[in-house]
Every structure is written in structure tokens, then in C-alpha cells.
Write an enzyme that holds these catalytic residues in place. Structure first.
Site, mmCIF file in Angstrom:
data_model
loop_
_atom_site.group_PDB
_atom_site.id
_atom_site.type_symbol
_atom_site.label_atom_id
_atom_site.label_comp_id
_atom_site.label_asym_id
_atom_site.label_seq_id
_atom_site.Cartn_x
_atom_site.Cartn_y
_atom_site.Cartn_z
ATOM 1 N N HIS A 120 5.701 4.270 1.944
ATOM 2 C CA HIS A 120 4.995 3.077 2.412
ATOM 3 C C HIS A 120 3.726 2.948 1.578
ATOM 4 O O HIS A 120 2.887 3.845 1.556
ATOM 5 C CB HIS A 120 4.638 3.167 3.894
ATOM 6 C CG HIS A 120 3.953 1.936 4.401
ATOM 7 N ND1 HIS A 120 4.644 0.863 4.938
ATOM 8 C CD2 HIS A 120 2.637 1.596 4.431
ATOM 9 C CE1 HIS A 120 3.784 -0.076 5.279
ATOM 10 N NE2 HIS A 120 2.555 0.339 4.980
ATOM 11 N N CYS A 121 3.598 1.830 0.884
ATOM 12 C CA CYS A 121 2.469 1.632 -0.024
ATOM 13 C C CYS A 121 1.351 0.887 0.706
ATOM 14 O O CYS A 121 1.523 -0.278 1.071
ATOM 15 C CB CYS A 121 2.916 0.834 -1.253
ATOM 16 S SG CYS A 121 1.587 0.548 -2.434
ATOM 17 N N PRO A 122 0.201 1.523 0.936
ATOM 18 C CA PRO A 122 -0.892 0.835 1.639
ATOM 19 C C PRO A 122 -1.479 -0.312 0.832
ATOM 20 O O PRO A 122 -2.038 -1.249 1.403
ATOM 21 C CB PRO A 122 -1.923 1.958 1.848
ATOM 22 C CG PRO A 122 -1.614 2.978 0.804
ATOM 23 C CD PRO A 122 -0.134 2.921 0.594
ATOM 24 N N GLU A 125 0.932 -3.049 1.573
ATOM 25 C CA GLU A 125 1.156 -3.262 3.000
ATOM 26 C C GLU A 125 2.645 -3.507 3.255
ATOM 27 O O GLU A 125 3.027 -4.373 4.042
ATOM 28 C CB GLU A 125 0.318 -4.437 3.532
ATOM 29 C CG GLU A 125 -1.058 -4.043 4.020
ATOM 30 C CD GLU A 125 -1.018 -3.089 5.199
ATOM 31 O OE1 GLU A 125 -0.362 -3.411 6.191
ATOM 32 O OE2 GLU A 125 -1.638 -2.015 5.119
ATOM 33 N N ASN A 126 3.473 -2.747 2.562
ATOM 34 C CA ASN A 126 4.920 -2.871 2.699
ATOM 35 C C ASN A 126 5.547 -1.562 2.235
ATOM 36 O O ASN A 126 4.936 -0.785 1.495
ATOM 37 C CB ASN A 126 5.446 -4.028 1.850
ATOM 38 C CG ASN A 126 6.862 -4.433 2.219
ATOM 39 O OD1 ASN A 126 7.391 -4.023 3.252
ATOM 40 N ND2 ASN A 126 7.496 -5.239 1.381
#
Length: 257
Positions: A120-122, A125-126
Site C-alpha cells: 500500500h503506497c501512502p 493513497e492506493n
């Protein structure tokens, strides 16, 4: 998506636009080319920045490979749902109660199970999963080109003197160069690590949690999905359909028998 996610997604285009405009308006090589009427390189630079922003929104907003509940998977849908071998049992997710295909994982931030979950890539946001992972690599590549070019442009406008007057006139280029340097290191390391994992046909989650993932612990192979670099890259970048990883898992393990 909460307000925090909207702020994160607004930060990327805002920062990219501010840096690009600053480099074009300050006394850099790009501005000198504009003054001479040589507009090709400034135009290409602006287009690359715009391309990186569009790719960011595309990767950030697209479906990363959410696993659909059985009642939603109907014949005639556009997506090709791979067939699962009968001897492979799928695990039901304890959160969203869908049957998880092999290599899927539930993301508590997205509140969905994601096929071939990577991480999950902050910043996006996805999640990065089977559907948006190739485009994520394209985005990182374009972003790296923009950062390297932007760093060179920022450096071209710097001339060093030990005075407050110099600092006042060059503070933007100095801060821009330092920010670009930090982002370049981060993006370069991320891109290199991602390409290495892709060439091995493994994911960040599998690499970091190998000892906790049952289908990896119970496999006779160190990586039951590794089909060789060329086929791994071909499957990742060129496959138009979702992959039945259960088929590859069974096939690779059966070759040892």
C-alpha cells in the site's frame, strides 16, 4: 477516501507544478533557452512534468486489482477471471469474506482484498496490485527522468558566493535542488528494488513476509512463481488478463516430482 487522502493527492501536482514553474522562471538553462527562442527542451520538460502528474492520478485512482465477491462475478463482464484448479483451495478473507486468489492480501487501509498484492503506497493513497503495478513502474520511470532533469536544471542556475544577498536570490533553487536530490534517491531505490522483484516474479509483501505466507512456506521451491527473467517480465508487462497464479504454482511444484 478521507480528507487526508485528498491532501496527499493534491500535494503531488502542487509540488510538481511549483518546482517546474520555479525552474522555468529563475535564471536556469531552461530560462536562457526560452529567451533565445529555443523552446523545444522547455516544452519537453513541461510535457514530462504533465505526464508524471497524469500518470500519478491514473495509478492512484485506478482499481489495483480488488477481488470481487462471488456474487458480483458474472458472465459477460469485461474482465477475464482466471479459472482456479480444483485441487487448490482458496482461503476466505476474515475481513471482507471473499475467497482470496493466491498472492492476494487484504489491505485494511483500502478495505479490500487485492490481487497479487505488492504494497500500500501512502504517496498514492492506493494499493499497488496486479492491475496497476505495471503502470506504477512506468510512473516511477517518468518521475525519475523528471527529477534527474530538474536537478540538473536547478544546479545550472546556482552560482556560489558567501553572502546573504546570494542566499536571498538563490534560496529557491537551493531548496529545490535539495528536495529533488532527496526525491531522486527515494525514487531510484524504489524503482531498482521493484524491477529486481519483478524480474524474480515476487512481490514486496512476499519478499518481506516469506516466512509467514503459507503457500510459500509449504512450497518445495524458494519461489514457486519464478519462470525465468524473460517470462517473468513478459507476464508482468505484456499480459492483458489476470493471471491464475494457482496454475503456475501447481505446475512449478509438480516439475519437482
Amino acid at each position: 477516501m478521507g480528507p487526508g487522502g485528498r491532501w496527499v493527492r493534491a500535494a503531488h501536482p502542487a509540488l510538481s507544478t511549483a518546482l517546474a514553474l520555479g525552474l522555468l522562471l529563475h535564471r536556469t538553462d531552461l530560462q536562457k533557452q526560452e529567451e533565445r527562442g529555443e523552446l523545444l527542451q522547455p516544452l519537453i520538460f513541461v510535457l514530462l512534468v504533465l505526464c508524471s502528474i497524469l500518470l500519478y492520478f491514473k495509478v492512484s485512482l485506478m482499481d489495483p486489482g480488488f477481488v470481487k465477491p462471488e456474487e458480483e462475478v458474472k458472465e459477460g463482464q469485461g474482465a477475464v477471471i482466471p479459472q482456479i484448479p480444483g485441487d487448490v483451495k482458496l482461503r476466505r478473507c476474515g475481513y471482507c469474506l471473499v475467497k482470496q486468489p493466491m498472492r492476494a492480501r487484504h489491505c485494511q487501509l483500502c478495505q479490500h482484498c487485492v490481487r497479487r498484492y505488492d504494497h500500500h503506497c501512502p504517496w498514492l493513497e492506493n494499493c499497488v496490485g496486479e492491475r496497476n503495478h505495471p503502470l506504477f513502474i512506468v510512473y516511477l520511470s517518468v518521475q525519475l527522468v523528471v527529477l534527474l532533469w530538474g536537478g540538473r536544471v536547478a544546479w545550472s542556475g546556482l552560482y556560489f558566493e558567501q553572502s546573504w544577498e546570494w542566499l536571498k536570490h538563490n534560496i529557491f533553487l537551493l531548496v529545490s535542488f535539495l528536495l529533488i536530490l532527496i526525491f531522486t534517491i527515494v525514487v531510484l531505490l524504489l524503482l531498482v528494488s521493484q524491477l529486481y522483484l519483478i524480474s524474480c516474479n515476487t512481490t514486496t509483501w512476499e519478499f518481506m513476509s516469506h516466512h509467514r505466507i503459507s503457500y510459500l512456506r509449504h512450497s518445495e521451491l524458494e519461489n514457486p512463481f519464478d519462470q525465468g527473467i524473460i517470462l517473468n517480465l513478459w507476464t508482468f508487462f505484456c499480459s492483458r488478463h489476470l493471471t491464475a497464479w494457482e496454475n503456475i504454482y501447481v505446475h512449478m511444484n509438480s516439475e519437482l516430482v
